[in-house]
Design a protein around this motif. Structure first.
Motif, short mmCIF file in Angstrom:
data_model
loop_
_atom_site.label_atom_id
_atom_site.label_comp_id
_atom_site.label_asym_id
_atom_site.label_seq_id
_atom_site.Cartn_x
_atom_site.Cartn_y
_atom_site.Cartn_z
N LEU A 119 0.39 -0.99 0.15
CA LEU A 119 0.19 -0.34 -0.02
C LEU A 119 0.83 1.13 0.05
CD1 LEU A 119 -2.80 -1.21 2.52
CD2 LEU A 119 -2.84 -0.39 0.63
N VAL A 120 2.21 1.29 0.72
CA VAL A 120 2.55 2.47 0.87
C VAL A 120 3.45 2.38 -0.13
CG1 VAL A 120 4.89 3.07 1.99
CG2 VAL A 120 3.11 1.63 2.87
N LEU A 121 3.31 1.80 -1.73
CA LEU A 121 4.73 1.50 -2.69
C LEU A 121 3.55 2.02 -3.56
CD1 LEU A 121 6.04 -1.54 -3.08
CD2 LEU A 121 7.58 0.28 -3.21
N VAL A 122 2.58 1.70 -3.57
CA VAL A 122 1.54 2.57 -4.12
C VAL A 122 1.31 4.23 -4.15
CG1 VAL A 122 -1.16 2.63 -5.22
CG2 VAL A 122 -0.23 0.31 -4.28
N MET A 123 1.01 4.34 -3.21
CA MET A 123 1.06 5.36 -2.32
C MET A 123 1.77 6.33 -2.59
SD MET A 123 -1.22 5.52 1.84
CE MET A 123 -2.64 5.37 1.40
N TYR A 124 3.09 6.14 -2.19
CA TYR A 124 4.12 7.20 -2.92
C TYR A 124 4.23 7.27 -4.27
CZ TYR A 124 7.08 7.31 1.43
OH TYR A 124 7.48 8.29 2.37
N PHE A 125 3.86 6.28 -5.14
CA PHE A 125 3.68 5.73 -6.87
C PHE A 125 2.73 6.70 -6.95
CE2 PHE A 125 2.88 3.89 -11.01
CZ PHE A 125 3.65 4.29 -11.27
N ALA A 126 1.27 7.23 -6.43
CA ALA A 126 0.54 7.95 -7.10
C ALA A 126 0.32 9.50 -6.95
CB ALA A 126 -0.71 7.89 -6.18
N MET A 127 1.78 9.59 -5.28
CA MET A 127 2.71 11.60 -5.48
C MET A 127 2.93 11.83 -6.54
SD MET A 127 2.14 11.77 -1.03
CE MET A 127 2.91 10.37 -1.04
N ALA A 128 4.11 10.54 -6.74
CA ALA A 128 5.00 11.15 -7.72
C ALA A 128 4.16 11.16 -8.93
CB ALA A 128 6.03 10.13 -7.60
N LEU A 129 3.44 10.46 -9.47
CA LEU A 129 2.73 10.22 -10.35
C LEU A 129 1.95 12.30 -10.40
CD1 LEU A 129 1.04 7.70 -11.17
CD2 LEU A 129 3.12 8.08 -12.66
N VAL A 130 1.80 12.69 -9.93
CA VAL A 130 0.78 13.79 -9.43
C VAL A 130 1.86 14.54 -9.62
CG1 VAL A 130 -0.87 15.59 -8.21
CG2 VAL A 130 -1.43 13.18 -8.04
N LEU A 131 3.36 15.11 -8.51
CA LEU A 131 4.16 15.23 -8.72
C LEU A 131 4.91 16.25 -10.19
CD1 LEU A 131 5.75 17.55 -7.47
CD2 LEU A 131 7.74 15.55 -7.01
N THR A 132 4.89 14.18 -10.50
CA THR A 132 5.18 14.42 -12.34
C THR A 132 4.06 15.21 -13.41
OG1 THR A 132 6.81 12.39 -11.69
CG2 THR A 132 6.49 13.76 -14.59
N ALA A 133 2.99 15.04 -13.22
CA ALA A 133 2.32 15.64 -13.96
C ALA A 133 2.01 17.35 -13.89
CB ALA A 133 0.82 14.97 -14.29
N PHE A 134 2.25 17.68 -12.48
CA PHE A 134 2.45 19.30 -12.26
C PHE A 134 3.59 19.85 -13.11
CE2 PHE A 134 3.47 21.96 -9.71
CZ PHE A 134 2.42 23.48 -10.07
N MET A 135 4.69 18.75 -12.61
CA MET A 135 5.71 19.80 -13.04
C MET A 135 6.06 19.25 -14.42
SD MET A 135 7.56 20.39 -10.51
CE MET A 135 9.48 20.83 -11.59
N LYS A 136 5.19 19.04 -15.58
CA LYS A 136 5.55 18.30 -16.94
C LYS A 136 4.56 20.14 -17.31
CE LYS A 136 7.39 15.28 -18.21
NZ LYS A 136 8.89 14.88 -18.86
N LEU A 137 3.50 20.16 -16.24
CA LEU A 137 2.47 21.22 -17.04
C LEU A 137 3.06 22.62 -16.72
CD1 LEU A 137 -1.42 20.25 -15.01
CD2 LEU A 137 -0.13 21.27 -17.88
#
Length: 223
Positions: free
Chosen positions: A192-210
């Motif tokens: 579950l922790v892996l999934v949560m870190y991955f989800a936060m990283a995806l959101v952060l990556t998407a924001f940085m791309k924008l």
């Protein structure tokens, strides 16, 4: 124990992790620009201060920096009669910001030095001061070049927040360890922790791309 019961405390920890990651990244970006620009300064003193900061925080372990700020700095303060005790969240944010800022400073320095020297010569011909040339000519061209690396540093900083659990800060990693100790269900908890870190990283990556695309428009406008 039902794995759904793990979610609420893990989400509480994830909220703390997100807060630390966002604040430390923003503060680290400030350090990056201050010391990155400082390393290109005409003042020898400013250059040396910037170099010392960058080399210390790039050349030592983030974990040691975190422990030094949390355990050693208050003792050093006592020796000179100054209260240098800070809350765990303050220490966590400061340690992460100083660390990412040192790496980001080299990115800023490299991007500024990559600006075509003819641009600086043109600024001099237009009677710009050094500061005007920096903020009106160099930085608008350099910032778009920094963004991909800054995006990588932001994601790395998010992952590094797990270290703050070692100073008893109730982030995602700390909550996960508490639940694991109680339930002995390592596979489920850390999955579950892996999934949560991955989800936060995806959101952060998407924001940085924008943000990268938005800043990239500066290049097209200037062209």
């Amino acid at each position: 124990m039902n794995w759904l019961a793990y979610i609420p405390p893990l989400l509480q920890g994830a909220e703390v992790t997100a807060e630390i990651a966002v604040v430390s990244t923003l503060l680290g970006a400030l350090f990056a620009f201050v010391f990155g620009i400082g390393k290109t300064s005409r003042s020898r003193a400013i250059r040396w201060i910037s170099v010392v900061y960058i080399e210390i925080f790039r050349g030592t372990s983030l974990l040691v920096q975190l422990f030094w700020l949390y355990f050693a700095l208050p003792l050093a303060g006592q020796a000179i009669g100054v209260d240098l005790r800070f809350s765990p969240i303050t220490v966590g944010i400061l340690a992460l910001a100083l660390n990412i800022g040192a790496y980001g400073a080299e990115v800023v320095r490299g991007a500024l030095q990559a600006v075509d020297p003819d641009q600086y010569e043109a600024a001099t011909a237009l009677n710009f001061t050094h500061r005007q040339a920096l903020f009106r000519i160099a930085l608008p061209q350099a910032i778009p070049e920094m963004m991909p690396t800054f995006g990588n540093l932001a994601v790395q900083n998010l992952k590094d927040t797990a270290l703050v659990s070692l100073i008893s800060l109730a982030d995602l990693a700390y909550k996960a360890e508490q639940i694991r100790n109680f339930s002995q269900d390592s596979v489920t908890v850390y999955s579950l922790v892996l999934v949560m870190y991955f989800a936060m990283a995806l959101v952060l990556t998407a924001f940085m791309k924008l943000l990268e695309r938005s800043v990239g428009r500066w290049r097209r406008v200037r062209a």
